[in-house]
Design a protein around this motif. Structure first.
Motif, PDB file in Angstrom:
ATOM      1  N   ALA A 157       0.826  -1.208   0.000  1.00  0.00           N
ATOM      2  CA  ALA A 157       0.000   0.000   0.000  1.00  0.00           C
ATOM      3  C   ALA A 157       0.857   1.254   0.000  1.00  0.00           C
ATOM      4  CB  ALA A 157      -0.927  -0.016   1.206  1.00  0.00           C
ATOM      5  N   VAL A 158       1.955   1.250   0.745  1.00  0.00           N
ATOM      6  CA  VAL A 158       2.850   2.410   0.769  1.00  0.00           C
ATOM      7  C   VAL A 158       3.453   2.644  -0.603  1.00  0.00           C
ATOM      8  CG1 VAL A 158       5.030   3.269   1.697  1.00  0.00           C
ATOM      9  CG2 VAL A 158       3.336   2.244   3.223  1.00  0.00           C
ATOM     10  N   ILE A 159       3.833   1.578  -1.282  1.00  0.00           N
ATOM     11  CA  ILE A 159       4.425   1.720  -2.626  1.00  0.00           C
ATOM     12  C   ILE A 159       3.406   2.318  -3.593  1.00  0.00           C
ATOM     13  CG2 ILE A 159       5.312   0.418  -4.595  1.00  0.00           C
ATOM     14  CD1 ILE A 159       6.587  -1.510  -2.587  1.00  0.00           C
ATOM     15  N   LEU A 160       2.167   1.798  -3.548  1.00  0.00           N
ATOM     16  CA  LEU A 160       1.141   2.318  -4.450  1.00  0.00           C
ATOM     17  C   LEU A 160       0.802   3.769  -4.144  1.00  0.00           C
ATOM     18  CD1 LEU A 160      -1.234  -0.784  -4.695  1.00  0.00           C
ATOM     19  CD2 LEU A 160       0.394   0.051  -6.405  1.00  0.00           C
ATOM     20  N   LEU A 161       0.721   4.107  -2.860  1.00  0.00           N
ATOM     21  CA  LEU A 161       0.427   5.490  -2.496  1.00  0.00           C
ATOM     22  C   LEU A 161       1.561   6.422  -2.906  1.00  0.00           C
ATOM     23  CD1 LEU A 161      -1.190   4.937   1.020  1.00  0.00           C
ATOM     24  CD2 LEU A 161      -2.346   5.676  -1.070  1.00  0.00           C
ATOM     25  N   ALA A 162       2.788   5.995  -2.720  1.00  0.00           N
ATOM     26  CA  ALA A 162       3.932   6.817  -3.120  1.00  0.00           C
ATOM     27  C   ALA A 162       3.977   6.974  -4.632  1.00  0.00           C
ATOM     28  CB  ALA A 162       5.222   6.185  -2.607  1.00  0.00           C
ATOM     29  N   GLY A 163       3.650   5.890  -5.356  1.00  0.00           N
ATOM     30  CA  GLY A 163       3.635   5.983  -6.803  1.00  0.00           C
ATOM     31  C   GLY A 163       2.558   6.919  -7.311  1.00  0.00           C
ATOM     32  N   GLY A 164       1.402   6.929  -6.656  1.00  0.00           N
ATOM     33  CA  GLY A 164       0.343   7.841  -7.061  1.00  0.00           C
ATOM     34  C   GLY A 164       0.695   9.276  -6.794  1.00  0.00           C
ATOM     35  N   SER A 165       1.317   9.554  -5.647  1.00  0.00           N
ATOM     36  CA  SER A 165       1.673  10.940  -5.323  1.00  0.00           C
ATOM     37  C   SER A 165       2.772  11.467  -6.233  1.00  0.00           C
ATOM     38  CB  SER A 165       2.119  11.026  -3.859  1.00  0.00           C
ATOM     39  OG  SER A 165       3.293  10.246  -3.652  1.00  0.00           O
ATOM     40  N   VAL A 209      -0.932   6.196 -12.129  1.00  0.00           N
ATOM     41  CA  VAL A 209      -2.148   6.997 -12.265  1.00  0.00           C
ATOM     42  C   VAL A 209      -3.145   6.225 -13.118  1.00  0.00           C
ATOM     43  CG1 VAL A 209      -0.945   9.202 -12.014  1.00  0.00           C
ATOM     44  CG2 VAL A 209      -1.180   8.187 -14.282  1.00  0.00           C
ATOM     45  N   GLY A 210      -4.413   6.588 -12.921  1.00  0.00           N
ATOM     46  CA  GLY A 210      -5.465   5.915 -13.667  1.00  0.00           C
ATOM     47  C   GLY A 210      -6.466   5.282 -12.728  1.00  0.00           C
ATOM     48  N   HIS A 211      -7.638   4.951 -13.280  1.00  0.00           N
ATOM     49  CA  HIS A 211      -8.717   4.392 -12.456  1.00  0.00           C
ATOM     50  C   HIS A 211      -8.317   3.046 -11.836  1.00  0.00           C
ATOM     51  CE1 HIS A 211     -12.766   3.783 -11.051  1.00  0.00           C
ATOM     52  NE2 HIS A 211     -12.834   2.601 -11.685  1.00  0.00           N
ATOM     53  N   GLY A 212      -7.639   2.211 -12.636  1.00  0.00           N
ATOM     54  CA  GLY A 212      -7.240   0.899 -12.116  1.00  0.00           C
ATOM     55  C   GLY A 212      -6.285   1.009 -10.943  1.00  0.00           C
ATOM     56  N   TRP A 213      -5.319   1.946 -11.077  1.00  0.00           N
ATOM     57  CA  TRP A 213      -4.381   2.117  -9.956  1.00  0.00           C
ATOM     58  C   TRP A 213      -5.075   2.672  -8.715  1.00  0.00           C
ATOM     59  CZ3 TRP A 213      -0.020  -0.258  -9.899  1.00  0.00           C
ATOM     60  CH2 TRP A 213       0.659  -0.529 -11.084  1.00  0.00           C
TER      61      TRP A 213
END
Length: 586
Positions: free
Chosen positions: A38-46, A51-55
């Motif tokens: 979850a931390v990796i995904l949140l960091a990648g989004g920020s 980015v995108g609906h799937g992410w």
């Protein structure tokens, strides 16, 4: 070489402890894995990479999963940390009650160069061990400033440790001499060294916590929701326990081997003789409990000096067994119980605890549960037992519709029992006929048990009557604690008593033989003046003219199993007992 061997075995134990701790670390890593994702995904989004609906959906799903897993892991960790490990019921011995015993143990620890145990307790069993009671539920640990392997001082992580409690089998104190006790305790006390090592102590705490969590999750007395949660916690705890079981077992074997290696430098020659006394003590203790104490417990009386009785039993065993010749000569030396200030008080406390553990008796004395001294045992236990059994036998005969041998008979007689078990012809009221013969209990014809319908019916009714009386008189699980115990008494479950039942329930065949024997003994006491007695190894015994009767059991079994009363009638004539004369029942 001894020092090298001790260090090698200690290193092996530490390696196994680290293996257990690695399992704990892996479990923690698995619990943190969703959070890391979850931390990796949140960091990648920020940072604009994912980015995108799937992410976005993946981030939300992973975050929710991470929170749930962390909550579940936190609950499991909290239960494992807070669950109370099982504590053996013991009689706590304060230092003021046994200063010489504490001094002996401390001197022994100094000779072994290990920390002294933090306290001493007694158990009514032939065993000795170290028990860790540093869990917060057991009370605040006392700080100590000595490492078990490194020697005096704090261990590398700066935490203080508390040495375990030394639990000693109470029969050892009364039977062994002081030197023998020191030799037997040497390898046990040597185990305080590895017990204080930080890795071994942490591994033991983890395993004990898992075991306690499994026990706590098995509690069925809660709501369905809590039981469901407990089932999940129990599944995780059992999975972790199975994963580290082999490593924990090897760790304990390494600790025991290192302790035994270290203890070889102390009283090695005397320890060989002392180990012989351990085996002898166990044999005499088992006979005393099963044949002497158990009949008293079943009568609602508990012998208050079991440890004194074990000395008498072992002395008698030494006299009878030629392999034990010379052991009784040790009795001139100082017994280890002299290390106690008030051995009588300690003996009484351990005797009551033995009744609790092996029979499930109440925690305190009362009208139906009172102590009995050895000099009172024949009259208060043996005589009362025989008359109670004989009265029960005649009540069952009345229920079966068995007639008295003569209409003029004005009381219960032995002749009524003999005539019923040997009488020819069809069964009387309530008895099965020849077509419905059944053996005693669940045995079949290959067991060699009789198929006598009269004996079978009488035995079955006696078994049902005894079971009913025991169910009515069973203790309801009192909330008091056994006398002489410390605060750890509240940490074991009274509902599970007896923890160590001495023997399985008696079969119908054994009950019938016991009741017929009791009737014969009552007739002997009332007609020819025989007296009840106590044999330290065989329990209740009949004395005729001051001599113990040794061949009564075989004669009774001949009557009960084969319907052959000739051996018993022959003995009755020799002694002068008239079966038709009434006897007094209790």
């Amino acid at each position: 070489m001894t020092g090298i061997g001790v260090e090698a075995r200690a290193q092996g134990a530490r390696a196994r402890a680290l293996a257990v701790l690695r399992i704990r670390s892996r479990a923690l890593a698995v619990a943190l894995l969703p959070a890391a994702a979850a931390v990796i995904l949140l960091a990648g989004g920020s940072s604009g990479r994912f980015v995108g609906h799937g992410w976005d959906i993946a981030r939300w799903a992973t975050s929710v999963l991470a929170v749930l897993v962390l909550l579940a892991a936190g609950v499991v960790a909290l239960v494992v940390a807070r669950a109370r490990p099982a504590v053996t019921p013991t009689v706590a011995i304060a230092e003021s009650a046994a200063p010489d015993l504490y001094r002996l143990v401390r001197d022994l620890a100094d000779r072994l160069d290990v920390p002294a145990p933090s306290a001493i307790a007694l158990t009514p069993d032939c065993d000795s061990w170290l028990e860790d009671r540093t869990h917060p539920a057991h009370g605040p640990p006392a700080p100590r400033a000595r490492d078990e392997i490194a020697g005096p001082g704090h261990h590398p992580h700066g935490r203080t440790t508390t040495a375990p409690v030394l639990v000693i089998g109470s029969p050892f104190l009364w039977w062994m001499r002081v030197g023998e006790l020191r030799a037997v305790l040497a390898p046990v006390v040597a185990g305080t060294g590895p017990s204080a090592h930080p890795d071994i102590a942490a591994a033991r705490r983890f395993v004990r916590g898992l075991d306690a969590a499994v026990a706590a999750s098995a509690d069925r007395g809660r709501s369905p929701g809590v039981r469901l949660l407990g089932a999940g916690i129990g599944w995780v705890a059992r999975l972790l326990l199975r994963s580290c079981q082999a490593h924990a077992a090897e760790m304990e074997r390494g600790v025991a081997a290192a302790a035994a290696e270290r203890a070889q430098t102390v009283d090695y020659g005397l320890r060989i003789v002392a180990q012989e006394q351990v085996g002898l003590a166990y044999a005499g203790w088992d006979r005393l409990l099963t044949r002497v104490a158990l009949p008293a417990w079943r009568m609602g009386r508990w012998p208050s000096r079991l440890d004194v009785g074990v000395v008498a039993a072992l002395t008698e065993l030494s006299r009878r067994d030629r392999l034990a010749e010379g052991f009784a000569s040790r009795l001139g030396e100082r017994p280890a119980c002299d290390l106690l200030e008030e051995p009588g008080v300690i003996d009484e406390a351990t005797s009551l605890l033995a009744a609790r553990l092996f029979h499930g008796g109440p925690a305190e004395t009362g009208p139906d549960w009172s102590p009995v001294a050895w000099q009172e045992y024949p009259d208060e236990v043996v005589d009362r037992k025989w008359r109670t059994d004989a009265a029960r036998l005649h009540r069952v005969l009345d229920a079966l519709g068995v007639r008295r041998p003569t209409p003029a008979a004005d009381g219960p007689t032995l002749a009524r029992v003999l005539d019923h078990l040997t009488g020819p012809g069809p069964a009387r009221d309530g008895e099965p006929g020849p077509a419905s013969r059944t053996p005693f209990g669940d045995a079949d014809e290959d067991d060699g048990f009789p198929q006598n319908p009269r004996s079978a019916a009488l035995a079955a009714r006696l078994g049902a009557e005894v079971a009913r009386e025991e169910a009515e008189g069973a203790p309801s699980g009192p909330g008091g604690r056994p006398a002489g115990q410390g605060t750890e008494a509240a940490l074991w479950d009274d509902r599970a008593l007896p923890l160590f039942p001495l023997q399985p329930p008696r079969t119908d065949r054994e009950l019938l033989a016991d009741h017929v024997t009791a009737m014969v003994c009552c007739a002997a006491m009332d007609i020819v003046g025989a007296t009840p007695g106590l044999d330290w190894l065989d329990g209740p015994t009949l004395l005729v003219d001051g001599e113990r009767v040794t061949d009564l059991t075989a004669r009774v079994l001949s009557l009960v199993e084969d319907g052959d009363a000739i051996p018993l009638r022959t003995w009755l004539v020799e002694v002068g007992i008239r079966p038709e004369k009434p006897v007094r029942l209790g």
